[in-house]
Motif scaffolding. Structure first.
Motif, PDB file in Angstrom:
ATOM      1  N   SER A  45     -11.463-102.812  18.038  1.00 43.68           N
ATOM      2  CA  SER A  45     -10.148-102.235  17.840  1.00 43.68           C
ATOM      3  C   SER A  45     -10.052-101.559  16.099  1.00 43.68           C
ATOM      4  O   SER A  45      -9.033-100.899  15.907  1.00 43.68           O
ATOM      5  N   SER A  46     -11.068-101.795  15.656  1.00 42.67           N
ATOM      6  CA  SER A  46     -10.980-100.903  14.141  1.00 42.67           C
ATOM      7  C   SER A  46     -11.514 -99.728  14.227  1.00 42.67           C
ATOM      8  O   SER A  46     -11.739 -99.161  13.076  1.00 42.67           O
ATOM      9  N   PHE A  47     -11.955 -99.147  15.436  1.00 37.01           N
ATOM     10  CA  PHE A  47     -12.097 -97.690  15.596  1.00 37.01           C
ATOM     11  C   PHE A  47     -10.923 -96.803  15.470  1.00 37.01           C
ATOM     12  O   PHE A  47     -10.151 -96.843  15.956  1.00 37.01           O
ATOM     13  N   LYS A  48     -10.877 -95.603  14.467  1.00 32.39           N
ATOM     14  CA  LYS A  48      -9.964 -94.958  14.123  1.00 32.39           C
ATOM     15  C   LYS A  48     -10.472 -93.409  14.157  1.00 32.39           C
ATOM     16  O   LYS A  48     -11.659 -93.298  13.617  1.00 32.39           O
TER      17      LYS A  48
ATOM     18  N   THR B 207     -12.738 -83.420  12.219  1.00 31.04           N
ATOM     19  CA  THR B 207     -12.642 -84.771  13.044  1.00 31.04           C
ATOM     20  C   THR B 207     -13.332 -85.768  12.025  1.00 31.04           C
ATOM     21  O   THR B 207     -14.490 -85.605  11.730  1.00 31.04           O
ATOM     22  N   ILE B 208     -12.481 -86.958  11.926  1.00 28.72           N
ATOM     23  CA  ILE B 208     -13.149 -87.931  11.105  1.00 28.72           C
ATOM     24  C   ILE B 208     -12.738 -89.287  11.948  1.00 28.72           C
ATOM     25  O   ILE B 208     -11.814 -89.650  12.521  1.00 28.72           O
ATOM     26  N   GLN B 209     -13.921 -89.881  12.091  1.00 26.03           N
ATOM     27  CA  GLN B 209     -14.093 -91.050  12.916  1.00 26.03           C
ATOM     28  C   GLN B 209     -14.727 -92.311  11.848  1.00 26.03           C
ATOM     29  O   GLN B 209     -15.376 -92.171  11.041  1.00 26.03           O
ATOM     30  N   VAL B 210     -14.040 -93.632  11.900  1.00 27.86           N
ATOM     31  CA  VAL B 210     -14.350 -94.602  10.938  1.00 27.86           C
ATOM     32  C   VAL B 210     -14.231 -95.810  12.045  1.00 27.86           C
ATOM     33  O   VAL B 210     -13.255 -95.891  12.667  1.00 27.86           O
ATOM     34  N   THR B 211     -15.163 -96.701  11.596  1.00 26.81           N
ATOM     35  CA  THR B 211     -15.328 -98.150  12.079  1.00 26.81           C
ATOM     36  C   THR B 211     -15.460 -99.052  11.076  1.00 26.81           C
ATOM     37  O   THR B 211     -16.151 -98.938  10.104  1.00 26.81           O
ATOM     38  N   HIS B 212     -14.490-100.194  11.130  1.00 25.74           N
ATOM     39  CA  HIS B 212     -14.519-101.406  10.226  1.00 25.74           C
ATOM     40  C   HIS B 212     -15.715-102.199  10.619  1.00 25.74           C
ATOM     41  O   HIS B 212     -15.878-102.544  11.556  1.00 25.74           O
ATOM     42  N   LEU B 213     -16.667-102.105   9.705  1.00 25.74           N
ATOM     43  CA  LEU B 213     -17.861-103.242   9.993  1.00 25.74           C
ATOM     44  C   LEU B 213     -17.493-104.558   9.526  1.00 25.74           C
ATOM     45  O   LEU B 213     -16.862-104.880   8.331  1.00 25.74           O
ATOM     46  N   LYS B 214     -17.736-105.354  10.311  1.00 22.72           N
ATOM     47  CA  LYS B 214     -17.142-106.975   9.940  1.00 22.72           C
ATOM     48  C   LYS B 214     -18.287-107.534   8.853  1.00 22.72           C
ATOM     49  O   LYS B 214     -19.524-107.440   8.873  1.00 22.72           O
ATOM     50  N   ALA B 215     -17.433-108.303   8.071  1.00 19.27           N
ATOM     51  CA  ALA B 215     -18.457-109.109   6.915  1.00 19.27           C
ATOM     52  C   ALA B 215     -19.245-110.068   7.529  1.00 19.27           C
ATOM     53  O   ALA B 215     -18.977-110.611   8.702  1.00 19.27           O
ATOM     54  N   VAL B 216     -20.482-110.123   7.203  1.00 19.88           N
ATOM     55  CA  VAL B 216     -21.697-111.172   7.381  1.00 19.88           C
ATOM     56  C   VAL B 216     -20.961-112.732   7.331  1.00 19.88           C
ATOM     57  O   VAL B 216     -21.206-113.391   8.134  1.00 19.88           O
ATOM     58  N   SER B 217     -20.309-112.664   6.274  1.00 18.54           N
ATOM     59  CA  SER B 217     -19.749-114.305   5.740  1.00 18.54           C
ATOM     60  C   SER B 217     -18.476-113.989   5.479  1.00 18.54           C
ATOM     61  O   SER B 217     -17.939-112.843   4.998  1.00 18.54           O
TER      62      SER B 217
END
Length: 145
Positions: free
Chosen positions: A23-26, A34-44
């Motif tokens: 759900s972090s895709f915007k 057009t701007i597309q962004v995805t939040h990448l999850k932290a490893v720790s």
């Protein structure tokens, strides 16, 4: 018959892997960009960085009108174009890494922001302040932190 079963299983697993519930895709779009962004999850959980993958897709005709210096700047001079707005404070990216994605006419970046003193809000307000395509600012509100 056994070969068909194995192929069917492999294809099913591949298709299941393509489905994303992220759900972090915007995406933000206007006539120029057009701007597309995805939040990448932290490893720790101890990670003090917010990471994003961002793609810029400019209008084909608009990007063709730009000089080679402006197109080169989209790879090498993007450091001050991205920040996270925290009230009146701007948290600029500590890393902006261009990604060679192999798609002509698009620009992709890995972004990292320090998160040490940032309040733990539910929404991240990522700002792209364009300097080379159309000189507009774009706000991307990412709700998944």
């Amino acid at each position: 018959m056994k070969q068909y079963t194995i192929v069917f299983i492999l294809i099913s697993l591949s298709l299941a892997g393509c489905r994303s519930s992220d759900s972090s895709f915007k995406q933000v779009q206007d006539g120029d960009l057009t701007i597309q962004v995805t939040h990448l999850k932290a490893v720790s959980k101890d990670d003090n960085l917010l990471s994003f993958k961002l793609r810029l897709i400019p209008d084909k005709q608009l990007i063709e009108e730009k000089s080679s210096n402006q197109k080169t700047a989209l790879y090498y001079k993007m450091d001050s174009c991205f920040y996270i707005a925290e009230g009146l404070k701007k948290n600029y990216a500590v890393m902006v890494q261009p990604v060679a994605n192999g798609v002509s006419g698009t620009y992709e970046y890995l972004l990292e922001f320090e998160n040490g003193n940032a309040p733990q809000a539910d929404t991240i307000n990522l700002i792209y302040n364009d300097k080379y395509i159309n000189q507009k600012s774009y706000s991307l509100k990412i709700t998944d932190k």
